[in-house]
Design an enzyme around this catalytic site. Sequence first.
Site, PDB file in Angstrom:
ATOM      1  N   LYS A   1      34.604  41.021  35.911  1.00 35.33           N
ATOM      2  CA  LYS A   1      35.646  40.867  34.894  1.00 35.33           C
ATOM      3  C   LYS A   1      35.340  39.783  33.862  1.00 35.33           C
ATOM      4  O   LYS A   1      35.732  39.908  32.698  1.00 35.33           O
ATOM      5  CB  LYS A   1      36.999  40.605  35.553  1.00 35.33           C
TER       6      LYS A   1
ATOM      7  N   GLU B   1      34.067  43.340  20.955  1.00 33.65           N
ATOM      8  CA  GLU B   1      35.319  42.673  20.560  1.00 33.65           C
ATOM      9  C   GLU B   1      36.247  42.665  21.764  1.00 33.65           C
ATOM     10  O   GLU B   1      36.218  43.582  22.589  1.00 33.65           O
ATOM     11  CB  GLU B   1      35.966  43.456  19.405  1.00 33.65           C
TER      12      GLU B   1
ATOM     13  N   ASN C   1      39.332  43.777  32.136  1.00 26.75           N
ATOM     14  CA  ASN C   1      39.168  44.795  33.178  1.00 26.75           C
ATOM     15  C   ASN C   1      39.071  46.195  32.576  1.00 26.75           C
ATOM     16  O   ASN C   1      39.073  47.175  33.314  1.00 26.75           O
ATOM     17  CB  ASN C   1      40.341  44.744  34.174  1.00 26.75           C
TER      18      ASN C   1
ATOM     19  N   GLY D   1      49.189  45.970  46.465  1.00 25.72           N
ATOM     20  CA  GLY D   1      48.246  45.918  45.362  1.00 25.72           C
ATOM     21  C   GLY D   1      48.018  47.274  44.722  1.00 25.72           C
ATOM     22  O   GLY D   1      47.688  47.373  43.537  1.00 25.72           O
TER      23      GLY D   1
END
Length: 284
Positions: free
Chosen positions: A67, A76, A88, A245
């Site tokens: 990440k 960008e 991510n 999660g």
Amino acid sequence: MSRRAAVLGHPISHSKSPALHAAAYAKLGVDIEYSAIDVTVDRLPSFMDSIRGDDTWCGLSVTMPLKSAMVEEVDEVRGAGAHLGVINTVVFEHDAGRLLRVGYNTDVAGIVESVRYAGVAAAPHAAILGGGGTSAAAVAAMHELGARHVDVFVRDAGRAGDAQAAATAVGISLAVRPLTEAATSVAGTDLVISTFPPRAADSLAAELAALPGTGAGVLLDVAYDPWPSRLAEVWQGHGGVVVPGLEMLMYQAAEQIRRFSGCDVDAAVIDVMCDSVGLPRRVF
């Protein structure tokens, strides 16, 4: 023409992202082939070079440990990712004949949506377990939820840089504390986000289990395999609310799917995504 997308990370065989994305694209009727590709930090530059100029690619999902490293591989960074230095999501966008690789962070939205639905208090007393890339998104999410301060519990204070940088970027007070203090500190906290990998919080769970029930608040445990985690079981046993999660993953994936496909992700798409990974749909 069929388009391509993938989730990158190491290890990656456990990822539920292919199931979530495939279900959504089938429901939306768009032709995007989505796969999982094992890529280490060392191999990331060569992988990104290998797909440069291939206009069949529309997007990449990025998981640990990539990440932070992916920021150097895009043209960008926009939105929350630009402030956090952690992304991510990579979207391949055409601009004046050029193919741009644009980075985003959809983890922040995934966290905010999942814990809001769990009834987290306004301006929560907040804590984060772990200081890596996902902790940066957790800090930004805490700020969006109105928290003014967050405690970050880590084994090694030198590895809390992502969380500290995020706190500076969004303007929230942060204290880095040793993990040995976590059990007694988080037992009565309004909102706790564990960013530890699977089983890494088992010793903390054992410490919490030895404490009396304290009417715990909301726990989001980003680890989802195996589920329930030991930490989630103990938290729920103490009267707290647990957000899996997998729910956070689903909400952040929904934003990726919107960006990769250009389609709206409505309740019907969310339903099939939930079904694809066995996640109960919340009723409001």
